[in-house]
Design an enzyme around this catalytic site. Structure first.
Site, PDB file in Angstrom:
ATOM      1  N   GLU A   1       0.793  -1.231   0.000  1.00  0.00           N
ATOM      2  CA  GLU A   1       0.000   0.000   0.000  1.00  0.00           C
ATOM      3  C   GLU A   1       0.827   1.284   0.000  1.00  0.00           C
ATOM      4  OE1 GLU A   1      -3.101   0.093   2.901  1.00  0.00           O
ATOM      5  OE2 GLU A   1      -3.911  -1.858   2.356  1.00  0.00           O
TER       6      GLU A   1
ATOM      7  N   GLU B   1      -5.330  -8.630   1.199  1.00  0.00           N
ATOM      8  CA  GLU B   1      -5.948  -8.274   2.483  1.00  0.00           C
ATOM      9  C   GLU B   1      -7.429  -8.006   2.268  1.00  0.00           C
ATOM     10  OE1 GLU B   1      -4.321  -4.953   4.689  1.00  0.00           O
ATOM     11  OE2 GLU B   1      -2.273  -5.627   4.324  1.00  0.00           O
TER      12      GLU B   1
END
Ligand code: FCB
Length: 460
Positions: A171, A366
């Protein structure tokens, strides 16, 4: 429409089931075996930054309890486990000599996983930058990207004989916008002009790291992003659709186009030029960033809705230059993070990625939810989490049924853990952790997930 009701669904053969964690969130042992300080050690000690002054000093003590944790994974039937390596364990100052005792830990962990038939997926950077590098500008300094390649090579050298799947960053959106834009994450800087060089150097770190791994012989190299599923408040409104275009640019295209389409989108370069002179962007950088990606990791939690509203303050410092755009307040039901629960956002996102960036296989690295779980005797009932996971797995299945090349699903998270600025207040685990005793208790969702894995699907 595909039937989203409680129909029985089956996943493709070989679909990868797993769970994910990150070093700073679970390991603890912050000073063991020569680990240096990271930006999260510093940030969590800065008053007012993390809920109740919590730190990752002890966390889930996974550094000492990894055998027990791997046994839990084996019990769940996980095929793979995504974990991150703490750069400050490997190079306590971010550069220079490698600390073999830091590598030893991951060596032991990988052996333990393989001994239990669990395939390791390594993330090289999940936000714990060595503090010494931040002291020299962190991700605003091009040298950090160069140092990352050296660090990646060191980890690869030790684990390559057993680890087949490598991802560079987790991320980069969060690292850049939350770390340097609104300061909600470490290192806590609030400077819109820093966001764009940070994005670029993160992407360059990915590119240089991937090149180094490939040169050393790596087979599967990828990156994990958290693309936003961003929708207009009113799909009929041209102004709202324009707002979507900007937010999508800042959240998605500014990362995905250079990674997968060979260069930054023109509208984003123009936008960044409002804040910086783009002097950080050098000839050849986009070629490095645009090298092959074998697997794109997708982290998804909740959708974003935006509207054009004159006078609205924009994205809270996290999205420079979005004044006049309202980020709509989430509509219930919400998770304990205050995030919306909208599985169809995941289907839409995966389809869009499959369409706009067709050449790369996807994996959900995720997905999960925080709820305020309470143990009852030996059990931890968490029906809301089961509902969340069930809905999102059906959404994933819908995307596959519509042709998206999606290879697996890793739940966030194996364990309750240090949820960054929220400290230990938010519980994402399918396994409950009592932080005083370090006792682990699989929640009902863990048992449920084990059944999903066993059946390779969901019953109606
Ligand atoms: C993601 C992070 C992960 C975790 C979840 C809830 O943004 O990658 O570490 O905190 O959110």
């Amino acid at each position: 429409m595909l039937d989203r009701d409680r129909a029985t669904v089956r996943f493709p053969e070989g679909f990868v089931w797993g769970a994910a964690t990150a070093a700073y969130q679970i390991e603890g042992a912050a000073r063991d075996d020569g680990r240096g300080p990271s930006i999260w050690d510093t940030f969590s000690r800065t008053p007012g930054k993390v809920h109740a002054g919590h730190t990752g000093d002890v966390a889930c003590d996974h550094y000492h309890r990894y055998r027990e944790d791997v046994a839990l994974m084996a019990d769940l039937g996980l095929a793979s486990y995504r974990f991150s390596v703490a750069w400050p364990r490997i190079q306590p100052d971010g550069t220079g000599p490698v600390n073999p005792r830091g590598l030893d830990f991951y060596d032991r962990l990988v052996d333990e996983l393989l001994g239990r038939g669990i395939d390791p997926i390594v993330t090289l950077y999940h936000w714990d930058l060595p503090q010494a590098l931040e002291d020299r500008g962190g991700w605003t300094n091009r040298e950090t990207a160069e140092h990352f390649a050296g660090y990646a090579t060191a980890v690869y050298g030790r684990l390559a004989d057993r680890v087949k799947t490598w991802t560079t960053l987790n991320e980069p959106w969060c690292s850049a916008y939350l770390g340097y834009g609104n300061g909600v994450h470490a290192p806590g800087r609030q400077d819109p002009a820093a966001v764009f060089p940070a994005i670029h150097h993160l992407l360059l770190a990915h590119g240089l790291g991937a090149q180094a791994l490939r040169a050393a012989g790596a087979g599967t190299v990828g990156i994990t992003v958290n693309p936003a599923a961003v929708f207009p408040s009113d799909p009929e409104s041209a102004a709202d659709r324009q707002a979507v275009r900007l937010v999508d640019g800042l959240h998605n295209r500014i990362f995905l186009d250079p990674l997968l389409r060979g260069g930054y989108p023109a509208d984003m370069l123009e936008h960044a030029a409002r804040f910086t002179d783009l002097g950080f962007l050098r000839d050849g950088d986009e070629q490095i960033i645009g090298g092959p990606v074998d697997l794109l990791g997708i982290n998804y939690y909740a959708p974003t809705y935006v509207a054009a509203r004159p006078g609205a303050p924009g994205g809270d410092g996290a999205y420079p230059g979005t004044e006049g755009i309202e980020f709509l307040p989430p509509v219930g039901p919400l998770t304990d993070m205050g995030w919306m629960i909208e599985p169809s956002g995941l289907t839409a996102l995966l389809e869009r990625l499959g369409h706009d960036y067709p050449d790369v296989p996807l994996i959900v690295t995720e997905n999960g939810a925080a709820f305020p779980d309470r143990p009852e005797g030996d059990r931890v009932p968490d029906p809301d989490r089961i509902g969340y996971l069930d809905g999102h797995l059906r959404a994933v299945h819908d995307a596959i049924a519509r042709g998206v090349d999606l290879r697996g699903y890793l739940v966030w998270s194996l364990l309750d853990n240090f949820e960054w600025a929220e400290g230990y207040d938010k519980r994402f685990g399918i396994v409950h952790v009592d932080y005083l005793s370090q006792r682990r208790t699989p929640k009902d969702s863990a048992r449920w997930f084990r059944e999903v894995i066993r059946r390779n699907g969901l019953e109606g």
